[in-house]
Scaffold this active site. Structure first.
Site, PDB file in Angstrom:
ATOM      1  N   GLN A 100      59.296  18.339  22.284  1.00 11.30           N
ATOM      2  CA  GLN A 100      60.139  16.994  21.980  1.00 11.30           C
ATOM      3  C   GLN A 100      60.345  16.182  23.197  1.00 11.30           C
ATOM      4  O   GLN A 100      60.132  16.591  24.237  1.00 11.30           O
ATOM      5  CB  GLN A 100      61.270  16.879  21.025  1.00 11.30           C
ATOM      6  CG  GLN A 100      61.389  17.787  19.327  1.00 11.30           C
ATOM      7  CD  GLN A 100      62.377  18.093  19.060  1.00 11.30           C
ATOM      8  OE1 GLN A 100      62.791  19.207  19.848  1.00 11.30           O
ATOM      9  NE2 GLN A 100      63.019  18.246  17.592  1.00 11.30           N
ATOM     10  N   HIS A 118      55.364  23.841  32.919  1.00 11.26           N
ATOM     11  CA  HIS A 118      53.518  23.614  32.720  1.00 11.26           C
ATOM     12  C   HIS A 118      52.602  24.034  33.615  1.00 11.26           C
ATOM     13  O   HIS A 118      52.336  24.513  34.330  1.00 11.26           O
ATOM     14  CB  HIS A 118      53.732  21.619  33.977  1.00 11.26           C
ATOM     15  CG  HIS A 118      52.581  21.317  33.177  1.00 11.26           C
ATOM     16  ND1 HIS A 118      52.771  20.704  31.970  1.00 11.26           N
ATOM     17  CD2 HIS A 118      51.279  21.299  34.449  1.00 11.26           C
ATOM     18  CE1 HIS A 118      51.473  19.544  32.534  1.00 11.26           C
ATOM     19  NE2 HIS A 118      50.755  19.840  33.630  1.00 11.26           N
ATOM     20  N   ASP A 154      55.597  14.748  33.977  1.00  8.28           N
ATOM     21  CA  ASP A 154      55.143  15.696  34.699  1.00  8.28           C
ATOM     22  C   ASP A 154      55.546  15.131  36.157  1.00  8.28           C
ATOM     23  O   ASP A 154      53.830  15.643  37.228  1.00  8.28           O
ATOM     24  CB  ASP A 154      54.221  16.604  34.590  1.00  8.28           C
ATOM     25  CG  ASP A 154      53.389  16.908  32.776  1.00  8.28           C
ATOM     26  OD1 ASP A 154      54.608  17.039  32.109  1.00  8.28           O
ATOM     27  OD2 ASP A 154      53.124  17.046  32.614  1.00  8.28           O
ATOM     28  N   ILE A 582      37.512  59.447  35.289  1.00 11.71           N
ATOM     29  CA  ILE A 582      36.793  60.659  35.674  1.00 11.71           C
ATOM     30  C   ILE A 582      36.134  60.320  36.754  1.00 11.71           C
ATOM     31  O   ILE A 582      35.494  59.096  37.517  1.00 11.71           O
ATOM     32  CB  ILE A 582      35.397  61.188  34.575  1.00 11.71           C
ATOM     33  CG1 ILE A 582      34.654  59.413  34.167  1.00 11.71           C
ATOM     34  CG2 ILE A 582      35.978  61.968  33.295  1.00 11.71           C
ATOM     35  CD1 ILE A 582      33.604  60.227  33.401  1.00 11.71           C
ATOM     36  N   GLY A 641      37.880  51.663  40.944  1.00 13.13           N
ATOM     37  CA  GLY A 641      39.610  52.261  40.785  1.00 13.13           C
ATOM     38  C   GLY A 641      40.448  52.024  40.857  1.00 13.13           C
ATOM     39  O   GLY A 641      41.762  51.370  40.608  1.00 13.13           O
ATOM     40  N   VAL A 643      40.757  48.005  40.645  1.00 14.14           N
ATOM     41  CA  VAL A 643      41.191  47.259  39.293  1.00 14.14           C
ATOM     42  C   VAL A 643      40.845  47.497  38.446  1.00 14.14           C
ATOM     43  O   VAL A 643      42.150  47.446  37.364  1.00 14.14           O
ATOM     44  CB  VAL A 643      39.828  45.995  39.505  1.00 14.14           C
ATOM     45  CG1 VAL A 643      39.989  45.079  38.390  1.00 14.14           C
ATOM     46  CG2 VAL A 643      39.838  45.208  40.558  1.00 14.14           C
ATOM     47  N   CYS A 718      34.638  70.516  42.468  1.00 17.45           N
ATOM     48  CA  CYS A 718      35.947  70.718  42.192  1.00 17.45           C
ATOM     49  C   CYS A 718      36.906  72.056  42.413  1.00 17.45           C
ATOM     50  O   CYS A 718      37.326  71.859  43.174  1.00 17.45           O
ATOM     51  CB  CYS A 718      37.230  70.120  41.264  1.00 17.45           C
ATOM     52  SG  CYS A 718      36.359  70.923  39.415  1.00 17.45           S
ATOM     53  N   LYS A 768      30.585  61.043  55.376  1.00 22.53           N
ATOM     54  CA  LYS A 768      32.632  61.786  55.684  1.00 22.53           C
ATOM     55  C   LYS A 768      32.413  63.272  56.136  1.00 22.53           C
ATOM     56  O   LYS A 768      32.549  64.113  56.642  1.00 22.53           O
ATOM     57  CB  LYS A 768      32.750  61.758  54.236  1.00 22.53           C
ATOM     58  CG  LYS A 768      34.773  62.606  54.508  1.00 22.53           C
ATOM     59  CD  LYS A 768      34.941  62.270  52.702  1.00 22.53           C
ATOM     60  CE  LYS A 768      36.408  63.261  52.680  1.00 22.53           C
ATOM     61  NZ  LYS A 768      36.967  63.227  51.240  1.00 22.53           N
TER      62      LYS A 768
END
Length: 913
Positions: A100, A118, A154, A582, A641, A643, A718, A768
């Site tokens: 409006q 906006h 605006d 995983i 991982g 993201v 593991c 590593k």
């Protein structure tokens, strides 16, 4: 107390909210939660007897609500409206979304004036179509502004702004839902607080770079074909859904919806001549492919004709072939129920006739949701999709679609898979490489990809879709819909088990191809992959398939309240949408360990494979579709991982997250799960598993098993024995035998059946491990064998042995996750001393002991602080035996009956009779 100080002890204002819509409702609710007082809500009148969402929320709270059709007549403010507004005594006007025109005397009336939301980064794209023009113009950045209202359009001073990247396949809806809606709510609340605290800036808008484009009319939305594919795509998505970009095909106006840039190869299809286009389009199984003047392509999913009829673009040539079906007596009853539902929604239509058009009669997108839900509730659980309503807007056509659905004639199109194929291992290996969301393989929303590398030679296997936040949200939405509304949620447990048995059979039928992919993508030795990586995956799905119809609650005797009698029982129920993340060491097996229990319990899932090993998970997705799993039950999103994984841990619609990986990442995931929505978590994390070898052991067996404990799967295991404690009297002989056996091991191509030891999983991990060995040498440990990269292409490392490792050393404390045997000796007979050393770690995943003395074995197994203890064996896992760690190796179990509890919740029911 901290929350109270943050919310209620700040400066607060009396607010008037002027606007409408769900966005306005959310801004209202958040401002109330922050302690501001909304003294009045000014919104639009009810439409067809239905109040605006903002009005509903305010009326529920008892906030004064005013519904004026207009604020002024002939340029002058309506007196009654102005008086009503002034009566609330607002200190600030907040306009979150308002259609409006609000007079300036109202805008300027409060002490602090008025602020407006906006959806663009002002001054760019002023006006009501800002989001559309952001896409049409191909802007790389989108955003929002909160500004001070003035008498311009605006152009008032900026209070604050927020921006985001525009993804290549963003639509107006995607951009709004991902960023402009949630961040807009936060921005409005922040802006109000800045004003309350006297810290709100007023930054004048520059005229440079200012744009203003009005709402496009349909006649101006025609597609001009002599442009690049990206420009065409931007034009189509910017006009989706209103007014709709169109072109002329076979003499009639056809409007395009659902555009995306085509990143993969152009699929085969049937040519379609399009007026003005230099090259015909292609009607394919996935949609209509269009071509730009740069030779690149885009695809649209849906087409709408002049009469309002909408069809999937893939069905263009068969759209007119559907014959009218005659209804049975039962189907006539269903049609009658649906007519009553239509009449309830379209209350302004006196009589629902065959020609009544749902949308032309005034229905909105919210009414589509209501229609689908009411039909599901009142027609025996019949599940329609929102798209079904858009595709059949006239009542007669809608009933025909429903009847075909009931008869099973409206089946989904077959799964379309765009493979990367390789001739390797004496077979053709066909590998999907796209995200698998809602039963379909699809490119990432932004079109991004990454290379997955073969560790045997460092070459690129293929490019894989890199899932964005939008893709994660789509996958979660699909899983949520499948759980709450789809066939999966209604399926009985035995049928669920049948699907899982079928999937296990397909995994077994394709085990050679899966093992080959595992060898290519992870470096797993083919023979080991065949037996363990794939073999145990098959066993896992068969085991949990058998559990599907055996998940039970119990009856519980309780104290009766006489003279009444009570019955109390428990039910085991699925949690809902589960996320699974995983690792890369056993790509398919880790998928199976978690997802089989998850599915057996009746949940749906979104699974993120490790970024470096996505290919067997995507092949699994293909096989799950062939097994008959309904769409949305299983979703696979390859990517990072940071993201995709982080979004899963934060997502409010996920109820459980299962993770296998490092302790550091596990802690971060647990924190995100707690802060977001307290989702249930199970974690299988790092380990430094001790293996104690006593002098009364069977030495040759201990040597053989000890080597397996360390070098199995290249040490990327593991539960690998991170530290061996060897009793002093046999220490030297044990080391000598180990080195002799290592020298017999063949290092080489994992697809060679005689290879014992393949490449490490990826380059960074190899580096590593080499640094780990350097640290051991610097600290004074004795490097007995290995410690170097093998001189050949790929990521190969020599099996390595260190001795004289003392308790304070880095090697004694930290996990290598590679083929490095760390040996410490202990004094003869010092059982308690070696136990103390073995337990002196924050990890507790697995452990082992070799001895012929059963009493010693039982004593040691009782004292070791670990989730698993192996006695005179190692690596002996089974699908029926629970697996998981203690301390900082995590909590929760994979495998066995206990794993089901990780994906179930218990409900207690008490009734009186």
């Amino acid at each position: 107390l901290k929350w109270l100080s943050n919310a209620y002890f700040k400066n607060k204002l009396k607010l008037a909210l002027i606007g409408q819509s769900l966005f306005g409702q959310e801004v209202y609710s958040h401002l109330c939660k922050e302690g501001h007082r909304v003294v009045g809500v000014f919104t639009v009148p009810d439409k067809d007897g239905k109040a605006d969402p903002l009005a509903l929320a305010a009326e529920k709270d008892g906030t004064p609500v005013f519904k004026f059709p207009r604020w002024r007549v002939k340029g002058k403010t309506i007196k009654e409206v102005a008086e009503a507004y002034k009566s609330v005594g607002a200190e600030l006007n907040v306009l979150p979304f308002c259609t409006q025109f609000i007079p300036m005397d109202v805008i300027d009336s409060p002490k602090h004036g008025s602020i407006i939301y906006h959806p663009s980064i002002l001054p760019r794209h002023r006006g009501a179509s800002a989001i559309n023009w952001t896409l049409i113009m191909g802007d790389k950045k989108a955003g929002l502004s909160v500004f001070w209202a003035d008498d311009g359009l605006d152009t008032g001073p900026i209070l604050l702004q927020r921006s985001c990247d525009v993804e290549p396949n963003d639509t107006v809806d995607a951009l709004y839902n991902r960023f402009l809606f949630p961040e807009g709510i936060k921005a409005m609340v922040e802006a109000v607080q800045l004003i309350a605290d006297g810290k709100a800036p007023r930054i004048p808008q520059p005229e440079e770079g200012a744009t203003y484009e009005g709402i496009q009319k349909k006649e101006n939305a025609e597609i001009s074909w002599d442009q690049s594919a990206e420009v065409l795509h931007n034009w189509i998505r910017g006009h989706d859904k209103v007014p709709g970009a169109w072109t002329e095909i076979n003499g009639q106006m056809v409007t395009f919806y659902g555009s995306s840039l085509l990143k993969s190869s152009v699929p085969p299809g049937e040519p379609l001549e399009i007026k003005g286009a230099k090259k015909p389009g292609l009607v394919t199984k996935n949609g209509l492919v269009l071509f730009g003047n740069d030779g690149k392509a885009l695809m649209v999913r849906n087409l709408q004709f002049e009469d309002g009829r909408m069809i999937p673009a893939s069905q263009y040539f068969s759209a007119g072939e559907t014959s009218v079906v005659e209804l049975t007596a039962e189907e006539v009853k269903v049609a009658g129920t649906i007519k009553v539902i239509w009449a309830g929604i379209l209350s302004n239509v006196p009589v629902i006739e065959d020609s009544t058009d749902f949308f032309k009669s005034g229905a909105s997108s919210m009414d589509v949701v209501r229609l689908v839900e009411e039909i599901r509730q009142r027609c025996g659980g019949l599940q329609l999709q929102n798209e079904d309503v858009y595709m059949a807007t006239k009542f007669e056509d809608f009933i025909q679609k429903v009847v075909r659905k009931l008869r099973g004639e409206d089946q989904e199109v077959e799964l379309v898979v765009d493979y990367v194929s390789k001739e390797v291992n004496e077979m053709t290996v066909k590998m999907p490489y796209q995200c698998f969301i809602n039963g379909q393989f699809t490119d990432a929303n932004d079109g991004k990809t990454y290379d997955t590398i073969n560790p045997t030679d460092g070459s690129t296997i293929c490019k894989v879709s890199y899932a964005s936040l939008v893709d994660v949200d789509k996958a979660v939405a699909a899983a949520k819909d499948a759980f709450e509304k789809g066939e999966w949620g209604r399926m009985n447990a035995r049928e669920r088990g049948r699907l899982m048995y079928r999937l296990a059979d397909l995994l077994e039928e394709n085990q050679e191809e899966l093992a080959t992919i595992e060898a290519l993508d992870s470096g797993a030795v083919y023979t080991l992959a065949l037996k363990t990586h794939i073999g145990m995956s098959v066993q896992t799905f068969r085991y949990f398939a058998g559990w599907c119809d055996k998940i039970q609650g119990s009856t519980i005797p309780i104290n009766q309240a006489r003279p009444n009698r009570n019955l109390t029982f428990t039910k085991k129920e699925p949690l809902g949408v589960c996320a699974i993340i995983i690792p890369w060491n056993y790509p398919l097996m880790m998928l199976a360990w978690k997802s089989a229990a998850c599915l057996a319990a009746g949940n749906t899932l979104v699974l993120k494979p490790a970024q470096v090993t996505p290919l067997t998970a995507l092949k699994f997705a293909e096989l799950s579709s062939k097994a008959g799993f309904p769409k949305g039950v299983i979703n696979i999103i390859p990517g990072s991982g940071g993201v995709a994984g982080q979004r899963l841990s934060e997502h409010p619609h996920i109820r459980k997250l299962g993770f296998t990986g490092s302790t550091a990442i596990g802690k971060q995931i647990m924190k995100s799960c707690a802060v977001s929505n307290l989702k249930k978590v199970s974690l299988e994390l790092g380990g430094k598993s001790p293996l104690i070898i006593f002098n009364d052991c069977e030495l040759d067996k201990a040597v053989r098993m000890g080597m397996g404990a360390v070098f199995f799967n290249k040490g990327e295991n593991c539960i690998a024995a991170g530290r061996l404690f060897v009793e002093e009297s046999i220490h030297d002989e044990f080391v000598t035998k180990v080195v002799e056996e290592i020298k017999k091991m063949k290092i080489g191509d994992p697809l060679d059946r005689s290879t014992d030891h393949g490449p490490q999983n990826h380059q960074a991990h190899l580096e590593k491990l080499l640094q780990y060995c350097e640290a051991g040498v610097k600290e004074g440990a004795t490097l007995v064998y290995g410690g170097r990269q093998v001189c050949r292409p790929g990521f190969f490392m020599e099996p390595t042995v260190f001795t004289d490792v003392e308790d304070h050393m880095y090697l004694a404390k930290e996990e290598s996750f590679g083929p490095i045997m760390v040996i410490s000796k202990f004094q003869n007979g010092d059982i308690d001393g070696v136990l103390q050393r073995a337990n002196n770690t924050e990890y507790g995943l697995a452990s082992g002991v070799f001895t012929r003395d059963i009493n010693k074995a039982m004593y040691v197994s009782e004292k070791l602080e670990a989730g698993t203890v192996f006695v005179n064996t190692y690596n002996k896992t089974d699908v029926a035996a629970p697996f998981g760690g203690v301390k900082q190796s995590g909590f929760g179990k994979d495998l066995g009956e206990e794993a089901l509890n990780e994906y179930l919740k218990t409900k207690t029911v008490t009734l009186e009779y």
